[in-house]
Design an enzyme around this catalytic site. Structure first.
Site, PDB file in Angstrom:
ATOM      1  N   THR A 114     -11.144 -33.671 -20.256  1.00 36.17           N
ATOM      2  CA  THR A 114     -10.418 -32.714 -19.815  1.00 36.17           C
ATOM      3  C   THR A 114     -11.212 -31.671 -19.018  1.00 36.17           C
ATOM      4  OG1 THR A 114      -9.111 -30.719 -20.579  1.00 36.17           O
ATOM      5  CG2 THR A 114     -10.758 -31.818 -22.101  1.00 36.17           C
ATOM      6  N   ASP A 115     -10.470 -30.854 -18.077  1.00 33.28           N
ATOM      7  CA  ASP A 115     -10.983 -29.838 -17.286  1.00 33.28           C
ATOM      8  C   ASP A 115     -11.436 -28.659 -18.157  1.00 33.28           C
ATOM      9  OD1 ASP A 115      -8.347 -28.838 -18.098  1.00 33.28           O
ATOM     10  OD2 ASP A 115      -7.665 -28.594 -15.795  1.00 33.28           O
ATOM     11  N   GLU A 116     -10.794 -28.868 -19.450  1.00 29.50           N
ATOM     12  CA  GLU A 116     -11.042 -27.577 -20.129  1.00 29.50           C
ATOM     13  C   GLU A 116     -12.705 -27.333 -20.557  1.00 29.50           C
ATOM     14  OE1 GLU A 116      -8.139 -26.646 -23.382  1.00 29.50           O
ATOM     15  OE2 GLU A 116      -6.487 -27.879 -22.321  1.00 29.50           O
ATOM     16  N   TYR A 170     -10.639 -26.892 -29.316  1.00 30.11           N
ATOM     17  CA  TYR A 170     -10.307 -28.337 -28.738  1.00 30.11           C
ATOM     18  C   TYR A 170     -11.577 -28.418 -27.644  1.00 30.11           C
ATOM     19  CZ  TYR A 170      -8.122 -31.209 -25.327  1.00 30.11           C
ATOM     20  OH  TYR A 170      -8.021 -32.064 -24.345  1.00 30.11           O
ATOM     21  N   LYS A 229     -14.218 -31.764 -27.250  1.00 31.08           N
ATOM     22  CA  LYS A 229     -14.143 -32.709 -26.258  1.00 31.08           C
ATOM     23  C   LYS A 229     -15.365 -32.572 -25.493  1.00 31.08           C
ATOM     24  CE  LYS A 229     -11.281 -34.781 -24.645  1.00 31.08           C
ATOM     25  NZ  LYS A 229     -10.725 -36.291 -25.174  1.00 31.08           N
TER      26      LYS A 229
HETATM   27  P1  NAD Z   1      -1.799 -37.213 -27.410  1.00 31.13           P
HETATM   28  O1  NAD Z   1      -2.073 -35.943 -28.529  1.00 31.13           O
HETATM   29  O2  NAD Z   1      -0.234 -37.124 -26.804  1.00 31.13           O
HETATM   30  O3  NAD Z   1      -2.156 -38.400 -27.994  1.00 31.13           O
HETATM   31  C1  NAD Z   1      -3.328 -38.514 -28.623  1.00 31.13           C
HETATM   32  C2  NAD Z   1      -3.194 -40.013 -29.380  1.00 31.13           C
HETATM   33  O4  NAD Z   1      -4.446 -40.369 -30.124  1.00 31.13           O
HETATM   34  C3  NAD Z   1      -1.998 -40.281 -30.332  1.00 31.13           C
HETATM   35  O5  NAD Z   1      -1.416 -41.517 -30.055  1.00 31.13           O
HETATM   36  C4  NAD Z   1      -2.797 -40.338 -31.649  1.00 31.13           C
HETATM   37  O6  NAD Z   1      -2.046 -40.906 -32.889  1.00 31.13           O
HETATM   38  C5  NAD Z   1      -4.137 -40.796 -31.295  1.00 31.13           C
HETATM   39  N1  NAD Z   1      -5.176 -40.415 -32.141  1.00 31.13           N
HETATM   40  C6  NAD Z   1      -5.470 -39.330 -32.660  1.00 31.13           C
HETATM   41  N2  NAD Z   1      -6.558 -39.291 -33.689  1.00 31.13           N
HETATM   42  C7  NAD Z   1      -6.898 -40.668 -33.562  1.00 31.13           C
HETATM   43  C8  NAD Z   1      -7.908 -41.597 -34.298  1.00 31.13           C
HETATM   44  N3  NAD Z   1      -8.877 -40.659 -35.156  1.00 31.13           N
HETATM   45  N4  NAD Z   1      -8.178 -42.675 -34.293  1.00 31.13           N
HETATM   46  C9  NAD Z   1      -7.243 -43.170 -33.430  1.00 31.13           C
HETATM   47  N5  NAD Z   1      -6.241 -42.679 -32.800  1.00 31.13           N
HETATM   48  C10 NAD Z   1      -6.073 -41.436 -32.961  1.00 31.13           C
HETATM   49  O7  NAD Z   1      -2.900 -36.799 -26.438  1.00 31.13           O
HETATM   50  P2  NAD Z   1      -2.601 -37.089 -24.859  1.00 31.13           P
HETATM   51  O8  NAD Z   1      -2.208 -35.621 -24.257  1.00 31.13           O
HETATM   52  O9  NAD Z   1      -1.808 -38.044 -24.393  1.00 31.13           O
HETATM   53  O10 NAD Z   1      -4.179 -36.963 -24.373  1.00 31.13           O
HETATM   54  C11 NAD Z   1      -5.051 -38.217 -24.336  1.00 31.13           C
HETATM   55  C12 NAD Z   1      -6.452 -37.700 -23.758  1.00 31.13           C
HETATM   56  O11 NAD Z   1      -6.546 -37.148 -22.640  1.00 31.13           O
HETATM   57  C13 NAD Z   1      -7.034 -37.245 -25.029  1.00 31.13           C
HETATM   58  O12 NAD Z   1      -8.340 -37.406 -25.015  1.00 31.13           O
HETATM   59  C14 NAD Z   1      -7.002 -35.592 -24.172  1.00 31.13           C
HETATM   60  O13 NAD Z   1      -8.293 -34.816 -24.612  1.00 31.13           O
HETATM   61  C15 NAD Z   1      -7.007 -35.967 -22.576  1.00 31.13           C
HETATM   62  N6  NAD Z   1      -6.421 -35.064 -21.773  1.00 31.13           N
HETATM   63  C16 NAD Z   1      -5.197 -34.567 -21.960  1.00 31.13           C
HETATM   64  C17 NAD Z   1      -4.627 -33.645 -21.037  1.00 31.13           C
HETATM   65  C18 NAD Z   1      -3.353 -33.208 -21.064  1.00 31.13           C
HETATM   66  O14 NAD Z   1      -2.801 -32.314 -20.542  1.00 31.13           O
HETATM   67  N7  NAD Z   1      -2.250 -33.949 -22.176  1.00 31.13           N
HETATM   68  C19 NAD Z   1      -5.091 -33.342 -19.916  1.00 31.13           C
HETATM   69  C20 NAD Z   1      -6.691 -33.909 -19.586  1.00 31.13           C
HETATM   70  C21 NAD Z   1      -7.183 -34.694 -20.762  1.00 31.13           C
HETATM   71  P1  TYD Z   2      -0.700 -26.297 -23.068  1.00 30.44           P
HETATM   72  O1  TYD Z   2       0.327 -27.063 -22.726  1.00 30.44           O
HETATM   73  O2  TYD Z   2      -0.814 -26.125 -24.397  1.00 30.44           O
HETATM   74  O3  TYD Z   2      -1.922 -26.940 -22.681  1.00 30.44           O
HETATM   75  P2  TYD Z   2      -3.553 -26.005 -22.378  1.00 30.44           P
HETATM   76  O4  TYD Z   2      -3.359 -25.188 -23.267  1.00 30.44           O
HETATM   77  O5  TYD Z   2      -4.408 -27.381 -22.671  1.00 30.44           O
HETATM   78  O6  TYD Z   2      -3.604 -25.717 -20.781  1.00 30.44           O
HETATM   79  O7  TYD Z   2      -0.436 -24.854 -22.494  1.00 30.44           O
HETATM   80  C1  TYD Z   2      -0.462 -24.645 -20.871  1.00 30.44           C
HETATM   81  C2  TYD Z   2      -0.256 -23.420 -20.569  1.00 30.44           C
HETATM   82  O8  TYD Z   2       0.766 -22.605 -21.124  1.00 30.44           O
HETATM   83  C3  TYD Z   2      -1.496 -22.288 -21.361  1.00 30.44           C
HETATM   84  O9  TYD Z   2      -1.842 -21.472 -20.873  1.00 30.44           O
HETATM   85  C4  TYD Z   2      -0.902 -21.760 -22.546  1.00 30.44           C
HETATM   86  C5  TYD Z   2       0.727 -21.754 -22.309  1.00 30.44           C
HETATM   87  N1  TYD Z   2       1.622 -21.598 -23.336  1.00 30.44           N
HETATM   88  C6  TYD Z   2       2.572 -20.756 -23.398  1.00 30.44           C
HETATM   89  O10 TYD Z   2       2.676 -19.613 -22.804  1.00 30.44           O
HETATM   90  N2  TYD Z   2       3.594 -20.971 -24.511  1.00 30.44           N
HETATM   91  C7  TYD Z   2       3.473 -21.883 -25.371  1.00 30.44           C
HETATM   92  O11 TYD Z   2       4.173 -21.889 -26.153  1.00 30.44           O
HETATM   93  C8  TYD Z   2       2.530 -22.974 -24.905  1.00 30.44           C
HETATM   94  C9  TYD Z   2       2.678 -24.241 -25.899  1.00 30.44           C
HETATM   95  C10 TYD Z   2       1.769 -22.755 -23.999  1.00 30.44           C
END
Ligand code: NAD
Ligand code: TYD
Length: 340
Positions: free
Chosen positions: A126-128, A150, A154
């Site tokens: 992730t970019d985080e 988090y 990562k």
């Molecule tokens: P999500 O929370 O929707 O899904 C996570 C999945 O992982 C779920 O299906 C969960 O059951 C599974 N999981 C959790 N713990 C597990 C374990 N111990 N063993 C096996 N499976 C397990 O997450 P997402 O938003 O789809 O993100 C997927 C990946 O992309 C993550 O690694 C996250 O860090 C990364 N990512 C997410 C975003 C975003 O904006 N959502 C952005 C950049 C990177």
């Molecule tokens: P989020 O979807 O949790 O992603 P991330 O924290 O990984 O960026 O949040 C996106 C942005 O929205 C973040 O700056 C936090 C803000 N946010 C709120 O202001 N209120 C909320 O209830 C949530 C869930 C997020």
């Protein structure tokens, strides 16, 4: 790579990747391995559940035996790891599960993958990991300054991937995606949470002044980016998958209300998230050099996404029950009370 293990493939981005791969590569077997935590959902995989080249195994990536069994049973050639605890607010309430999955789980996957002799390990990050970017845009060689449990978990997982490449010569690649939106996202993240809350005319808790900036990427662009880096990324390298669509949270919130035809008065500015990063921004030049380009324009993508949640209440309404309500109470009850 004929047999690909997609860990965390029942989550939001992992399921988009599985849906894409099953159809795009009919000669590959796509095995989804997922613990099915609160965020894992087999409904996300219904569109491919009857396909011959798709299989599902329930398991924890931190469970060595379960990982070993899956690698052997399916003669796995490559692992793509999406599995993670992924919500910043939950990591602030309790980091424990984040260390288990995002750090220990990644180590177990790498270690078993190495013993099994897999051809490639792709870690979805992730970019985080770069932390708060006040000016400019992150490139892949920038230092890590994660600020939430988090982001730190990562970063820890990613550093272990690096160590397995440098120390053991394992063939690894890393993707660093920006904030992702689209269908099938668990309704705790900004876009699906605010959309589904607004549909029910409930208050939208915007943290602080809402002027934080996130860089938005459509989930199908993210999934195609991971596919490209899996196939063409150079061993040991990381690639930013940036939407290059920077928006203020408050603007995204206002637009969601407009698209739904709901009043702006639903917005509540609540006490900020602790350690809240003000801005994320990356450049995607390196991923573009491999031939990846995002296809979704943010305004059109957001409109289609909001429509998807309007048309698919069957998918999200049952998720906003049980444990979700306890999380909502812990995260928002005091915040909303303090401003009303
Ligand atoms: P999500 O929370 O929707 O899904 C996570 C999945 O992982 C779920 O299906 C969960 O059951 C599974 N999981 C959790 N713990 C597990 C374990 N111990 N063993 C096996 N499976 C397990 O997450 P997402 O938003 O789809 O993100 C997927 C990946 O992309 C993550 O690694 C996250 O860090 C990364 N990512 C997410 C975003 C975003 O904006 N959502 C952005 C950049 C990177
Ligand atoms: P989020 O979807 O949790 O992603 P991330 O924290 O990984 O960026 O949040 C996106 C942005 O929205 C973040 O700056 C936090 C803000 N946010 C709120 O202001 N209120 C909320 O209830 C949530 C869930 C997020």
């Amino acid at each position: 790579m004929n047999n690909i293990l997609v860990t965390g493939g029942a989550g939001f981005i992992g399921s988009a990747f599985v849906r894409h791969m099953v159809v795009a590569y009919p000669d590959c077997n796509i095995i989804c391995f997922d613990k099915l935590t609160y965020a894992g959902n087999l409904d996300n995989l219904l569109p491919v559940s009857d396909e011959e080249n798709y299989r599902f195994e329930r398991g924890d990536i931190a469970d060595r035996r379960a990982v070993q069994r899956a690698l052997d049973d399916y003669a796995i050639d490559a692992i793509v790891n999406f599995a993670a605890e992924s919500h910043v607010d939950r990591s602030i309430l309790d980091p424990d599960a984040f260390i288990h999955t995002d750090v220990v789980g990644v180590y177990i996957l790498l270690d078993e993958g190495k013993k099994h002799g897999i051809e490639r390990f792709c870690q979805v990050s992730t970019d985080e990991v770069y932390g708060d970017i006040h000016v400019g845009r992150s490139i892949e060689d920038d230092r890590f300054l994660p600020n939430s449990p988090y982001a730190a978990s990562k970063a820890g997982g990613e550093l272990m991937v690096r160590a397995y490449h440098v120390t053991y010569g394992m063939d690894t690649v890393v993707t660093r995606g920006s904030n992702t939106y689209g269908p099938y996202q668990y309704p705790e993240k900004l876009v699906p949470f605010f959309t589904t809350e607004a549909m029910d005319e409930r208050m939208l808790p915007v943290y602080g002044d809402g002027k934080q900036i996130r860089d938005w990427l459509h989930v199908d662009d993210h999934a195609r980016g991971v596919d490209r880096i899996l196939r063409f990324g150079k061993p040991g390298e990381a690639y930013n998958l940036a939407g290059e669509n920077q928006r203020l949270n408050i603007d995204v919130t206002r637009r969601i209300l407009e698209l739904l035809g709901k009043p702006q008065s639903l917005i509540r500015h609540v006490p900020d998230r602790e350690g809240h990063d003000r801005r994320y921004a990356m450049t995607a030049e390196k991923a573009r050099s491999l031939g990846w380009n995002r296809q979704f324009d943010f305004d059109q993508g957001l409109e289609a996404t909001v429509r998807w949640y309007q048309e698919n209440e069957w998918w999200w309404r049952k998720l906003k029950t049980g444990d979700y309500l306890e999380f909502y109470r812990q995260q928002y009850a005091d915040r909303l009370e303090s401003v009303s």
